[in-house]
Scaffold this motif. Structure first.
Motif, PDB file in Angstrom:
ATOM      1  N   HIS A 179       0.854  -1.185   0.000  1.00 15.64           N
ATOM      2  CA  HIS A 179       0.000   0.000   0.000  1.00 15.64           C
ATOM      3  C   HIS A 179       0.888   1.233   0.000  1.00 15.64           C
ATOM      4  N   ASP A 180       0.267   2.375  -0.258  1.00 15.19           N
ATOM      5  CA  ASP A 180       1.017   3.627  -0.327  1.00 15.19           C
ATOM      6  C   ASP A 180       0.776   4.528   0.879  1.00 15.19           C
ATOM      7  N   PHE A 181       0.138   4.008   1.927  1.00 13.01           N
ATOM      8  CA  PHE A 181      -0.139   4.821   3.105  1.00 13.01           C
ATOM      9  C   PHE A 181       1.137   5.037   3.930  1.00 13.01           C
ATOM     10  N   GLN A 182       1.163   6.129   4.685  1.00 10.32           N
ATOM     11  CA  GLN A 182       2.325   6.442   5.517  1.00 10.32           C
ATOM     12  C   GLN A 182       2.373   5.617   6.798  1.00 10.32           C
ATOM     13  N   TYR A 183       1.207   5.318   7.367  1.00  8.75           N
ATOM     14  CA  TYR A 183       1.140   4.582   8.627  1.00  8.75           C
ATOM     15  C   TYR A 183       0.506   3.219   8.397  1.00  8.75           C
ATOM     16  N   GLU A 184       1.018   2.235   9.147  1.00 10.67           N
ATOM     17  CA  GLU A 184       0.411   0.904   9.143  1.00 10.67           C
ATOM     18  C   GLU A 184       0.346   0.410  10.578  1.00 10.67           C
ATOM     19  N   LEU A 185      -0.821   0.030  10.998  1.00  9.41           N
ATOM     20  CA  LEU A 185      -1.056  -0.488  12.337  1.00  9.41           C
ATOM     21  C   LEU A 185      -1.440  -1.954  12.201  1.00  9.41           C
ATOM     22  N   ASN A 186      -0.902  -2.803  13.065  1.00 10.96           N
ATOM     23  CA  ASN A 186      -1.271  -4.213  13.096  1.00 10.96           C
ATOM     24  C   ASN A 186      -1.702  -4.583  14.505  1.00 10.96           C
ATOM     25  N   LYS A 187      -2.836  -5.238  14.608  1.00  9.85           N
ATOM     26  CA  LYS A 187      -3.352  -5.688  15.898  1.00  9.85           C
ATOM     27  C   LYS A 187      -3.530  -7.197  15.845  1.00  9.85           C
ATOM     28  N   ASP A 188      -2.861  -7.897  16.754  1.00  7.70           N
ATOM     29  CA  ASP A 188      -2.998  -9.346  16.913  1.00  7.70           C
ATOM     30  C   ASP A 188      -3.961  -9.641  18.045  1.00  7.70           C
ATOM     31  N   ILE A 242      -5.067  -7.936  12.199  1.00 14.41           N
ATOM     32  CA  ILE A 242      -5.781  -6.919  11.434  1.00 14.41           C
ATOM     33  C   ILE A 242      -4.790  -5.827  11.080  1.00 14.41           C
ATOM     34  N   THR A 243      -4.718  -5.488   9.782  1.00 15.13           N
ATOM     35  CA  THR A 243      -3.816  -4.444   9.306  1.00 15.13           C
ATOM     36  C   THR A 243      -4.637  -3.249   8.864  1.00 15.13           C
ATOM     37  N   ILE A 244      -4.349  -2.095   9.467  1.00 15.97           N
ATOM     38  CA  ILE A 244      -5.042  -0.847   9.158  1.00 15.97           C
ATOM     39  C   ILE A 244      -3.978   0.155   8.720  1.00 15.97           C
ATOM     40  N   ALA A 245      -4.294   0.918   7.674  1.00 17.43           N
ATOM     41  CA  ALA A 245      -3.327   1.880   7.154  1.00 17.43           C
ATOM     42  C   ALA A 245      -4.013   3.211   6.884  1.00 17.43           C
ATOM     43  N   GLY A 246      -3.207   4.271   6.877  1.00 17.20           N
ATOM     44  CA  GLY A 246      -3.732   5.594   6.576  1.00 17.20           C
ATOM     45  C   GLY A 246      -2.623   6.618   6.512  1.00 17.20           C
ATOM     46  N   ASP A 247      -2.995   7.790   6.050  1.00 13.26           N
ATOM     47  CA  ASP A 247      -2.021   8.875   5.927  1.00 13.26           C
ATOM     48  C   ASP A 247      -2.117   9.908   7.035  1.00 13.26           C
ATOM     49  N   GLU A 248      -3.236   9.921   7.748  1.00 10.19           N
ATOM     50  CA  GLU A 248      -3.442  10.923   8.793  1.00 10.19           C
ATOM     51  C   GLU A 248      -3.782  10.247  10.110  1.00 10.19           C
ATOM     52  N   LEU A 249      -3.369  10.873  11.189  1.00 13.82           N
ATOM     53  CA  LEU A 249      -3.720  10.405  12.526  1.00 13.82           C
ATOM     54  C   LEU A 249      -4.960  11.143  12.997  1.00 13.82           C
ATOM     55  N   GLY A 250      -5.710  10.510  13.879  1.00 12.90           N
ATOM     56  CA  GLY A 250      -6.877  11.160  14.455  1.00 12.90           C
ATOM     57  C   GLY A 250      -6.469  12.170  15.511  1.00 12.90           C
ATOM     58  N   ASP A 251      -7.450  12.841  16.105  1.00 14.87           N
ATOM     59  CA  ASP A 251      -7.188  13.848  17.139  1.00 14.87           C
ATOM     60  C   ASP A 251      -6.416  13.284  18.324  1.00 14.87           C
ATOM     61  N   SER A 252      -6.550  11.972  18.558  1.00 13.50           N
ATOM     62  CA  SER A 252      -5.881  11.315  19.681  1.00 13.50           C
ATOM     63  C   SER A 252      -4.401  11.062  19.409  1.00 13.50           C
ATOM     64  N   GLY A 253      -3.972  11.266  18.152  1.00 10.69           N
ATOM     65  CA  GLY A 253      -2.604  10.928  17.782  1.00 10.69           C
ATOM     66  C   GLY A 253      -2.468   9.482  17.338  1.00 10.69           C
ATOM     67  N   PHE A 254      -3.580   8.760  17.274  1.00  9.67           N
ATOM     68  CA  PHE A 254      -3.592   7.362  16.837  1.00  9.67           C
ATOM     69  C   PHE A 254      -4.155   7.278  15.419  1.00  9.67           C
ATOM     70  N   LEU A 255      -3.687   6.293  14.676  1.00  9.54           N
ATOM     71  CA  LEU A 255      -4.369   5.935  13.436  1.00  9.54           C
ATOM     72  C   LEU A 255      -5.743   5.387  13.823  1.00  9.54           C
TER      73      LEU A 255
END
Length: 144
Positions: A11-20, A49-62
């Motif tokens: 993917h081309d997103f800046q952030y990638e989060l993985n949750k096991d 679960i893999t979640i990706a995005g370019d911006e963080l939310g108000d909390s500083g989390f993806l």
């Protein structure tokens, strides 16, 4: 600690989060081709679960890891998947709780939550291991 290597999704997103997470659940596949799996039995599912995005939310989390776990673990852990009639049924193979359908369903639950967020992260992959030797990867088709 659960440490596994998962297939990577490009993917081309800046952030990638993985949750096991681990889910203990029972199910059956209501079709004669399922053999012994036609009968109720259980698994310890390992889900990534893999979640990706370019911006963080108000909390500083993806997205908050805790929220991802609430959406999936709290719904499925220590359950009989076939009893969740909002998600699964015994009439249509697209809704039998096979590992493939579980992976797609987890994606749909997660993506529905992500769609409600202003910064619009995307679930790009769901990995579900049913046994030590069998797993499914679900990746949504890219939106046109």
């Amino acid at each position: 600690m659960l440490q596994q290597i998962y297939p990577q999704v490009q993917h081309d997103f800046q952030y990638e989060l993985n949750k096991d997470m681990t889910i203990a659940a029972a199910h059956y596949i209501p079709h004669e081709d399922a053999g012994q799996c036609q009968y109720i039995h259980g698994h310890t599912y390992f889900i990534n679960i893999t979640i990706a995005g370019d911006e963080l939310g108000d909390s500083g989390f993806l997205v908050n890891f805790r929220r991802v776990k609430e959406l999936v673990h709290n719904r499925f852990d220590h359950s009989v998947l076939n009893n969740d009639k909002a998600l699964f049924n015994d009439e249509d193979g697209n809704f039998f709780p096979s590992t493939e359908v579980i992976a797609r369903t987890v994606y749909e639950i997660i993506q529905a939550e992500l769609d409600s967020l202003a910064h619009k992260p995307q679930c790009v992959q769901v990995f579900v291991r049913e046994t030590p030797t069998s797993y499914v990867v679900y990746r949504p088709k890219k939106k046109a």
